[in-house]
Design a protein around this motif. Structure first.
Motif, PDB file in Angstrom:
ATOM      1  N   ARG A 285       0.853  -1.191   0.000  1.00 53.17           N
ATOM      2  CA  ARG A 285       0.000   0.000   0.000  1.00 53.17           C
ATOM      3  C   ARG A 285       0.890   1.242   0.000  1.00 53.17           C
ATOM      4  NH1 ARG A 285      -1.925  -3.151   4.233  1.00 53.17           N
ATOM      5  NH2 ARG A 285      -3.822  -4.283   3.726  1.00 53.17           N
ATOM      6  N   VAL A 286       0.521   2.202  -0.830  1.00 55.70           N
ATOM      7  CA  VAL A 286       1.236   3.475  -0.873  1.00 55.70           C
ATOM      8  C   VAL A 286       0.222   4.580  -0.661  1.00 55.70           C
ATOM      9  CG1 VAL A 286       2.652   5.031  -2.263  1.00 55.70           C
ATOM     10  CG2 VAL A 286       2.903   2.548  -2.538  1.00 55.70           C
ATOM     11  N   ARG A 287       0.555   5.506   0.203  1.00 57.58           N
ATOM     12  CA  ARG A 287      -0.263   6.705   0.416  1.00 57.58           C
ATOM     13  C   ARG A 287       0.625   7.897   0.173  1.00 57.58           C
ATOM     14  NH1 ARG A 287      -4.002   9.048   4.355  1.00 57.58           N
ATOM     15  NH2 ARG A 287      -4.488  11.031   3.359  1.00 57.58           N
ATOM     16  N   PHE A 288       0.174   8.817  -0.668  1.00 57.68           N
ATOM     17  CA  PHE A 288       0.945  10.007  -1.020  1.00 57.68           C
ATOM     18  C   PHE A 288      -0.030  11.163  -1.095  1.00 57.68           C
ATOM     19  CE2 PHE A 288       3.474  12.687  -3.952  1.00 57.68           C
ATOM     20  CZ  PHE A 288       4.703  12.627  -3.319  1.00 57.68           C
ATOM     21  N   GLY A 289      -0.319  11.744   0.072  1.00 59.50           N
ATOM     22  CA  GLY A 289      -1.333  12.796   0.121  1.00 59.50           C
ATOM     23  C   GLY A 289      -2.669  12.230  -0.337  1.00 59.50           C
ATOM     24  N   PRO A 290      -3.306  12.838  -1.344  1.00 61.70           N
ATOM     25  CA  PRO A 290      -4.605  12.349  -1.800  1.00 61.70           C
ATOM     26  C   PRO A 290      -4.529  11.122  -2.710  1.00 61.70           C
ATOM     27  CG  PRO A 290      -3.992  14.300  -3.034  1.00 61.70           C
ATOM     28  CD  PRO A 290      -2.942  14.111  -1.961  1.00 61.70           C
ATOM     29  N   TRP A 291      -3.332  10.716  -3.107  1.00 61.20           N
ATOM     30  CA  TRP A 291      -3.180   9.571  -4.011  1.00 61.20           C
ATOM     31  C   TRP A 291      -2.850   8.318  -3.226  1.00 61.20           C
ATOM     32  CZ3 TRP A 291      -1.008  14.358  -4.878  1.00 61.20           C
ATOM     33  CH2 TRP A 291      -1.547  15.067  -5.939  1.00 61.20           C
ATOM     34  N   SER A 292      -3.323   7.192  -3.740  1.00 54.93           N
ATOM     35  CA  SER A 292      -2.997   5.923  -3.103  1.00 54.93           C
ATOM     36  C   SER A 292      -2.888   4.827  -4.160  1.00 54.93           C
ATOM     37  CB  SER A 292      -4.045   5.551  -2.051  1.00 54.93           C
ATOM     38  OG  SER A 292      -5.298   5.346  -2.653  1.00 54.93           O
ATOM     39  N   LEU A 293      -2.187   3.799  -3.781  1.00 60.30           N
ATOM     40  CA  LEU A 293      -1.981   2.638  -4.642  1.00 60.30           C
ATOM     41  C   LEU A 293      -2.033   1.421  -3.737  1.00 60.30           C
ATOM     42  CD1 LEU A 293       0.746   2.289  -7.321  1.00 60.30           C
ATOM     43  CD2 LEU A 293       0.587   0.586  -5.524  1.00 60.30           C
ATOM     44  N   ARG A 294      -2.649   0.371  -4.227  1.00 60.62           N
ATOM     45  CA  ARG A 294      -2.750  -0.862  -3.446  1.00 60.62           C
ATOM     46  C   ARG A 294      -2.720  -2.038  -4.403  1.00 60.62           C
ATOM     47  NH1 ARG A 294      -7.027  -1.896   1.293  1.00 60.62           N
ATOM     48  NH2 ARG A 294      -6.388  -3.991   1.809  1.00 60.62           N
ATOM     49  N   THR A 295      -1.928  -3.036  -4.058  1.00 60.38           N
ATOM     50  CA  THR A 295      -1.866  -4.243  -4.882  1.00 60.38           C
ATOM     51  C   THR A 295      -1.408  -5.420  -4.023  1.00 60.38           C
ATOM     52  OG1 THR A 295      -1.077  -5.129  -7.007  1.00 60.38           O
ATOM     53  CG2 THR A 295       0.526  -3.945  -5.676  1.00 60.38           C
ATOM     54  N   PRO A 296      -1.817  -6.620  -4.371  1.00 56.92           N
ATOM     55  CA  PRO A 296      -1.300  -7.788  -3.651  1.00 56.92           C
ATOM     56  C   PRO A 296       0.213  -7.906  -3.863  1.00 56.92           C
ATOM     57  CG  PRO A 296      -3.215  -8.383  -4.972  1.00 56.92           C
ATOM     58  CD  PRO A 296      -2.821  -6.992  -5.367  1.00 56.92           C
ATOM     59  N   LEU A 297       0.920  -8.374  -2.860  1.00 54.72           N
ATOM     60  CA  LEU A 297       2.361  -8.557  -2.999  1.00 54.72           C
ATOM     61  C   LEU A 297       2.687  -9.557  -4.103  1.00 54.72           C
ATOM     62  CD1 LEU A 297       3.430  -8.486   0.739  1.00 54.72           C
ATOM     63  CD2 LEU A 297       3.958  -6.796  -1.025  1.00 54.72           C
ATOM     64  N   ALA A 298       1.791 -10.476  -4.377  1.00 59.88           N
ATOM     65  CA  ALA A 298       2.005 -11.429  -5.469  1.00 59.88           C
ATOM     66  C   ALA A 298       2.073 -10.727  -6.827  1.00 59.88           C
ATOM     67  CB  ALA A 298       0.894 -12.480  -5.475  1.00 59.88           C
ATOM     68  N   ASN A 299       1.578  -9.499  -6.899  1.00 61.16           N
ATOM     69  CA  ASN A 299       1.619  -8.734  -8.146  1.00 61.16           C
ATOM     70  C   ASN A 299       2.941  -7.987  -8.336  1.00 61.16           C
ATOM     71  OD1 ASN A 299       0.483  -7.776 -10.602  1.00 61.16           O
ATOM     72  ND2 ASN A 299      -0.084  -5.863  -9.597  1.00 61.16           N
ATOM     73  N   VAL A 300       3.780  -7.962  -7.320  1.00 60.52           N
ATOM     74  CA  VAL A 300       5.077  -7.282  -7.416  1.00 60.52           C
ATOM     75  C   VAL A 300       6.030  -8.184  -8.197  1.00 60.52           C
ATOM     76  CG1 VAL A 300       7.062  -6.398  -6.140  1.00 60.52           C
ATOM     77  CG2 VAL A 300       4.742  -5.958  -5.311  1.00 60.52           C
ATOM     78  N   ALA A 301       6.482  -7.684  -9.352  1.00 53.33           N
ATOM     79  CA  ALA A 301       7.392  -8.460 -10.200  1.00 53.33           C
ATOM     80  C   ALA A 301       8.846  -8.236  -9.801  1.00 53.33           C
ATOM     81  CB  ALA A 301       7.189  -8.101 -11.667  1.00 53.33           C
ATOM     82  N   SER A 302       9.202  -6.984  -9.475  1.00 55.89           N
ATOM     83  CA  SER A 302      10.576  -6.669  -9.096  1.00 55.89           C
ATOM     84  C   SER A 302      10.612  -5.344  -8.351  1.00 55.89           C
ATOM     85  CB  SER A 302      11.477  -6.592 -10.332  1.00 55.89           C
ATOM     86  OG  SER A 302      11.115  -5.485 -11.138  1.00 55.89           O
ATOM     87  N   ALA A 303      11.742  -5.107  -7.697  1.00 55.85           N
ATOM     88  CA  ALA A 303      11.967  -3.836  -7.004  1.00 55.85           C
ATOM     89  C   ALA A 303      13.459  -3.562  -7.020  1.00 55.85           C
ATOM     90  CB  ALA A 303      11.443  -3.905  -5.574  1.00 55.85           C
TER      91      ALA A 303
END
Length: 128
Positions: free
Chosen positions: A36-54
Motif C-alpha cells: 500500500r502506498v499513500r501520497f497525500g490524496p493519491w494511493s496505490l494498493r496491490t497484492p504482494l504477489a503482483n510485485v514483479a521486481s523492485a
C-alpha cells in the motif's frame, strides 16, 4: 506490518504541501499480503504477489518530481517523490491504478522515495 516513511528533501516540502503531501499523509506499507502506498490524496494498493521486481534508483530532476504524484508519459509509471536522491522502483505483473481515481490509467510500476530503500527492498523480497 512494515511501514516506511518518505524522505522529504527541504526543496520538496513546499511544492508537496500545496498538494497535501506531508509526512503524516505519506507512507509505504507492506502488510497482510498487500503493498500500500499513500501520497497525500493519491494511493496505490496491490497484492504482494503482483510485485514483479523492485530496485533502488535515483537521480531525479526536481522539476519532474516535486509536488504531486507524477505520471510518466513514456511508460505510464507513477512517481511518488519527496526527494531526488534515492527511491525504490517497483514493477508490477499486472498494472495497477493509482494516480487516476477512476482507474482508467493503470501503472506498470511505481517509484517511491522512502527514507530507507534497502529496508523496503528487504520487506518486499521477504514476502513469499
Amino acid at each position: 506490518m512494515s511501514r516506511f516513511r518518505f524522505a522529504f528533501d527541504r526543496s520538496y516540502r513546499l511544492p508537496a504541501l500545496l498538494f497535501g503531501v506531508v509526512p503524516a499523509t505519506t507512507w509505504v506499507e507492506v502488510a497482510d499480503g498487500q503493498l500500500r502506498v499513500r501520497f497525500g490524496p493519491w494511493s496505490l494498493r496491490t497484492p504482494l504477489a503482483n510485485v514483479a521486481s523492485a530496485t533502488v534508483t535515483g537521480g531525479f530532476a526536481w522539476l519532474r518530481t516535486a509536488g504531486p504524484a507524477h505520471l510518466s508519459l513514456t511508460d505510464r509509471g507513477v512517481t511518488f517523490a519527496t526527494n531526488g536522491e534515492r527511491a525504490v522502483c517497483v514493477t508490477f505483473r499486472t498494472p495497477v491504478k493509482g494516480i487516476d481515481p477512476t482507474g482508467l490509467i493503470r501503472h506498470p510500476g511505481a517509484t517511491v522515495t522512502v527514507a530507507d530503500p534497502s529496508a523496503l527492498l528487504a520487506a518486499l523480497e521477504a514476502t513469499p
